[in-house]
Design a protein around this motif. Structure first.
Motif, PDB file in Angstrom:
ATOM      1  N   PRO A  39      37.058  28.347  23.929  1.00  6.48           N
ATOM      2  CA  PRO A  39      37.602  28.060  25.264  1.00  6.48           C
ATOM      3  C   PRO A  39      36.733  27.082  26.054  1.00  6.48           C
ATOM      4  CG  PRO A  39      37.825  30.389  24.795  1.00  6.48           C
ATOM      5  CD  PRO A  39      37.001  29.797  23.673  1.00  6.48           C
ATOM      6  N   ALA A  40      35.443  27.130  25.846  1.00  8.30           N
ATOM      7  CA  ALA A  40      34.539  26.237  26.577  1.00  8.30           C
ATOM      8  C   ALA A  40      34.674  24.786  26.135  1.00  8.30           C
ATOM      9  CB  ALA A  40      33.100  26.694  26.396  1.00  8.30           C
ATOM     10  N   THR A  41      35.056  24.553  24.883  1.00 12.13           N
ATOM     11  CA  THR A  41      35.146  23.191  24.364  1.00 12.13           C
ATOM     12  C   THR A  41      36.582  22.706  24.192  1.00 12.13           C
ATOM     13  OG1 THR A  41      35.087  23.935  22.055  1.00 12.13           O
ATOM     14  CG2 THR A  41      32.965  23.461  23.122  1.00 12.13           C
ATOM     15  N   PHE A  42      37.555  23.539  24.561  1.00 12.83           N
ATOM     16  CA  PHE A  42      38.954  23.195  24.308  1.00 12.83           C
ATOM     17  C   PHE A  42      39.370  21.891  24.981  1.00 12.83           C
ATOM     18  CE2 PHE A  42      43.451  23.133  25.310  1.00 12.83           C
ATOM     19  CZ  PHE A  42      43.990  23.294  24.037  1.00 12.83           C
ATOM     20  N   ASP A  43      39.056  21.710  26.245  1.00 16.61           N
ATOM     21  CA  ASP A  43      39.500  20.534  26.991  1.00 16.61           C
ATOM     22  C   ASP A  43      39.065  19.242  26.305  1.00 16.61           C
ATOM     23  OD1 ASP A  43      40.705  19.181  29.228  1.00 16.61           O
ATOM     24  OD2 ASP A  43      38.684  18.847  30.005  1.00 16.61           O
ATOM     25  N   GLU A  44      37.802  19.128  26.039  1.00 12.47           N
ATOM     26  CA  GLU A  44      37.282  17.913  25.406  1.00 12.47           C
ATOM     27  C   GLU A  44      37.803  17.767  23.976  1.00 12.47           C
ATOM     28  OE1 GLU A  44      33.058  15.903  24.088  1.00 12.47           O
ATOM     29  OE2 GLU A  44      33.053  17.504  25.570  1.00 12.47           O
ATOM     30  N   SER A  45      37.850  18.859  23.238  1.00 11.31           N
ATOM     31  CA  SER A  45      38.306  18.815  21.851  1.00 11.31           C
ATOM     32  C   SER A  45      39.774  18.391  21.759  1.00 11.31           C
ATOM     33  CB  SER A  45      38.118  20.175  21.182  1.00 11.31           C
ATOM     34  OG  SER A  45      36.766  20.522  21.116  1.00 11.31           O
ATOM     35  N   PHE A  46      40.637  18.957  22.620  1.00 12.68           N
ATOM     36  CA  PHE A  46      42.048  18.606  22.576  1.00 12.68           C
ATOM     37  C   PHE A  46      42.253  17.137  22.910  1.00 12.68           C
ATOM     38  CE2 PHE A  46      46.400  18.156  24.014  1.00 12.68           C
ATOM     39  CZ  PHE A  46      47.082  18.763  22.975  1.00 12.68           C
ATOM     40  N   LYS A  47      41.531  16.629  23.895  1.00 12.57           N
ATOM     41  CA  LYS A  47      41.645  15.211  24.245  1.00 12.57           C
ATOM     42  C   LYS A  47      41.243  14.335  23.062  1.00 12.57           C
ATOM     43  CE  LYS A  47      40.831  15.796  29.177  1.00 12.57           C
ATOM     44  NZ  LYS A  47      39.857  15.665  30.258  1.00 12.57           N
ATOM     45  N   ASN A  48      40.173  14.711  22.371  1.00  8.83           N
ATOM     46  CA  ASN A  48      39.727  13.939  21.208  1.00  8.83           C
ATOM     47  C   ASN A  48      40.763  13.977  20.086  1.00  8.83           C
ATOM     48  OD1 ASN A  48      37.322  13.132  22.360  1.00  8.83           O
ATOM     49  ND2 ASN A  48      36.173  14.875  21.560  1.00  8.83           N
ATOM     50  N   ILE A  49      41.320  15.148  19.820  1.00 10.78           N
ATOM     51  CA  ILE A  49      42.345  15.285  18.783  1.00 10.78           C
ATOM     52  C   ILE A  49      43.557  14.432  19.142  1.00 10.78           C
ATOM     53  CG2 ILE A  49      44.010  16.885  17.749  1.00 10.78           C
ATOM     54  CD1 ILE A  49      41.792  19.074  18.102  1.00 10.78           C
TER      55      ILE A  49
END
Length: 60
Positions: A39-49
């Motif tokens: 949950p802590a890295t979801f925002d950045e990870s989803f944008k990268n994906i």
């Protein structure tokens, strides 16, 4: 909905924004299941994906 036509070996493929979002969601779900996204890295990870998939299909 916007679409992109891309010729690949003589074929025309239409990729819409909705399809890109669905693919991004599926990839993110797999990464969550594997423990690679929290949950802590979801925002950045989803944008990268999402950006990676958009760039791959030529919708920069």
């Amino acid at each position: 909905m916007t679409t992109e036509k891309r010729a690949d070996s003589g074929r025309s493929i239409e990729i819409g924004e909705e399809a890109i979002l669905k693919i991004s969601k599926e990839v993110a779900i797999k990464f969550i299941e594997m423990g690679r996204i929290t949950p802590a890295t979801f925002d950045e990870s989803f944008k990268n994906i999402h950006n990676t998939i958009r760039n791959t299909v030529g919708k920069e």
